[in-house]
Design an enzyme around this catalytic site. Structure first.
Site, PDB file in Angstrom:
ATOM      1  CG  ASN A  16      -1.835   1.139   1.321  1.00 49.49           C
ATOM      2  OD1 ASN A  16      -1.417   2.265   1.082  1.00 49.49           O
ATOM      3  ND2 ASN A  16      -3.076   0.915   1.674  1.00 49.49           N
ATOM      4  CG  ASP A  18      -3.106   4.659   0.655  1.00 51.00           C
ATOM      5  OD1 ASP A  18      -3.185   4.565  -0.582  1.00 51.00           O
ATOM      6  OD2 ASP A  18      -3.930   4.161   1.444  1.00 51.00           O
ATOM      7  CG  HIS A  19       0.664   6.367   4.696  1.00 50.26           C
ATOM      8  ND1 HIS A  19      -0.204   7.400   4.978  1.00 50.26           N
ATOM      9  CD2 HIS A  19       0.049   5.223   5.081  1.00 50.26           C
ATOM     10  CE1 HIS A  19      -1.296   6.884   5.538  1.00 50.26           C
ATOM     11  NE2 HIS A  19      -1.165   5.576   5.613  1.00 50.26           N
ATOM     12  CG  HIS A  52      -8.280   4.141   1.130  1.00 53.22           C
ATOM     13  ND1 HIS A  52      -8.451   4.004   2.487  1.00 53.22           N
ATOM     14  CD2 HIS A  52      -9.492   4.514   0.637  1.00 53.22           C
ATOM     15  CE1 HIS A  52      -9.714   4.275   2.790  1.00 53.22           C
ATOM     16  NE2 HIS A  52     -10.363   4.598   1.685  1.00 53.22           N
ATOM     17  NE  ARG A  54      -9.431   8.438   4.454  1.00 56.05           N
ATOM     18  CZ  ARG A  54      -9.711   7.555   5.419  1.00 56.05           C
ATOM     19  NH1 ARG A  54      -8.977   6.475   5.553  1.00 56.05           N
ATOM     20  NH2 ARG A  54     -10.707   7.752   6.243  1.00 56.05           N
ATOM     21  NE  ARG A  58      -7.596  11.384   5.518  1.00 54.56           N
ATOM     22  CZ  ARG A  58      -8.149  10.823   6.589  1.00 54.56           C
ATOM     23  NH1 ARG A  58      -7.441  10.009   7.347  1.00 54.56           N
ATOM     24  NH2 ARG A  58      -9.385  11.075   6.907  1.00 54.56           N
ATOM     25  CD  GLU A  79      -7.054  -0.244   1.113  1.00 55.46           C
ATOM     26  OE1 GLU A  79      -7.134   0.842   1.726  1.00 55.46           O
ATOM     27  OE2 GLU A  79      -6.291  -1.152   1.437  1.00 55.46           O
ATOM     28  CB  THR A 109      -5.837   4.916   9.424  1.00 53.57           C
ATOM     29  OG1 THR A 109      -5.730   3.877   8.444  1.00 53.57           O
ATOM     30  CG2 THR A 109      -5.835   4.291  10.805  1.00 53.57           C
ATOM     31  CB  THR A 110      -9.608   1.933   7.336  1.00 46.70           C
ATOM     32  OG1 THR A 110      -9.229   2.598   6.133  1.00 46.70           O
ATOM     33  CG2 THR A 110     -10.938   1.257   7.152  1.00 46.70           C
ATOM     34  CD  GLU A 160      -7.165  -6.119   3.139  1.00 47.51           C
ATOM     35  OE1 GLU A 160      -7.273  -6.006   1.904  1.00 47.51           O
ATOM     36  OE2 GLU A 160      -6.440  -5.387   3.826  1.00 47.51           O
ATOM     37  CG  HIS A 200      -5.402  -1.443   9.553  1.00 44.75           C
ATOM     38  ND1 HIS A 200      -5.904  -0.507   8.681  1.00 44.75           N
ATOM     39  CD2 HIS A 200      -5.084  -0.773  10.666  1.00 44.75           C
ATOM     40  CE1 HIS A 200      -5.912   0.676   9.257  1.00 44.75           C
ATOM     41  NE2 HIS A 200      -5.405   0.537  10.466  1.00 44.75           N
ATOM     42  N   GLY A 222       1.116  -1.246   4.373  1.00 49.67           N
ATOM     43  CA  GLY A 222       1.518   0.057   3.872  1.00 49.67           C
ATOM     44  C   GLY A 222       2.308   0.907   4.826  1.00 49.67           C
TER      45      GLY A 222
END
Ligand code: PXP
Length: 250
Positions: A16, A18-19, A52, A54, A58, A79, A109-110, A160, A200, A222
């Site tokens: 992942n 995302d970051h 993801h 969002r 973000r 996602e 976060t989720t 998942e 996660h 991630g």
């Protein structure tokens, strides 16, 4: 004649990214580039790229999705929240997979799993439209039989399992209890014919007992990898995670 030992199936690693986008967005420019991260992840042995998009954009943006979809050789797992906007985006891009996640604007976060059981009626048409577009649909759910049953009723091929409560448990008893919930859900999900993924909060320290669950086909990781990349580089971080996953399966 003695039977050949069973070879543990390859546990896929979805990275992942995302970051990488979170760090880029902190200054608003183009660096560090999520596409470069995806290419590095592929070279380091990742089996897929997870992003993801969002509602508040973000981290990953629509422009990132455009760029990644056209250039990444690995399967993309998008996602997405169960909204009309995200459904339209998924249908336009047709990623390999779409993982429906719960999303609240204020969360960092989720935080929880999708309440597939409570949202059965509203998820049904969305799952059908994604499936009809050839997208492999998964649901990000708590390791809970009620949610697994709902996923099976929705006819999704994949779930998942949310490993956040396991990853955030502190005492040995709490960690063991959360690991047992994951193990039980993995068994129950496999019995329902679901392909099982998990993710996660996974790190070098806690990935082993999850990777060892034989029913799991994929882990999505991630934040820890991107954080660790600051110290050792993304390539080394991914290779180390891969090695720990393989060791847990061996
Ligand atoms: N899987 C899902 C469905 C997620 O929402 C996330 C976080 O975006 C992850 C996996 C990866 O979690 P982490 O970034 O903590 O490794």
């Amino acid at each position: 004649m003695t039977a050949a030992p069973l070879r543990p199936a390859h546990l896929r690693l979805g990275v992942n990214i995302d970051h990488v986008a979170t760090i880029r967005n902190a200054r608003g420019g183009l660096h560090p580039c999520p596409l470069r991260a995806a290419e590095l992840a592929a070279a380091a042995g990742a089996d897929g790229i997870t992003i993801h998009l969002r509602e508040d954009r973000r981290h990953i943006t629509d422009a990132d999705l455009d760029r990644l979809a056209g250039a990444v050789a690995l399967p993309i797992n998008l996602e997405m929240a169960a909204t009309d906007e995200m459904l339209a985006i998924a249908l336009r891009h047709r990623p390999h997979a779409a993982c429906i996640v719960p999303e609240r604007r204020a969360e960092r976060t989720t935080e929880g799993g999708l309440d597939a059981a409570g949202l059965l009626g509203s998820l049904q048409p969305m799952v059908a439209r994604l499936r009809d577009a050839g997208i492999r649909v998964s649901l990000f759910i708590a390791p809970d039989e009620r949610q697994l049953d709902a996923a099976a009723r929705l006819g999704v091929p994949v779930v998942e399992l949310h490993t956040g409560p396991y990853a955030h448990a502190i005492t040995p008893d709490a960690i063991a209890a959360e690991r047992a919930r994951l193990a039980h859900a993995a068994q129950a999900g496999a019995a329902l014919g679901l392909e099982l993924h998990a993710g996660h909060g996974l790190t070098y320290d806690n990935v082993g007992p999850v990777a060892a669950l034989p029913q799991l086909a994929e882990l999505n990781i991630g934040h820890f990898l991107v954080g660790e990349a600051v110290f050792v580089g993304l390539d080394a971080a991914i290779r180390q995670m891969r090695a720990l996953m393989d060791a847990a399966r061996a």
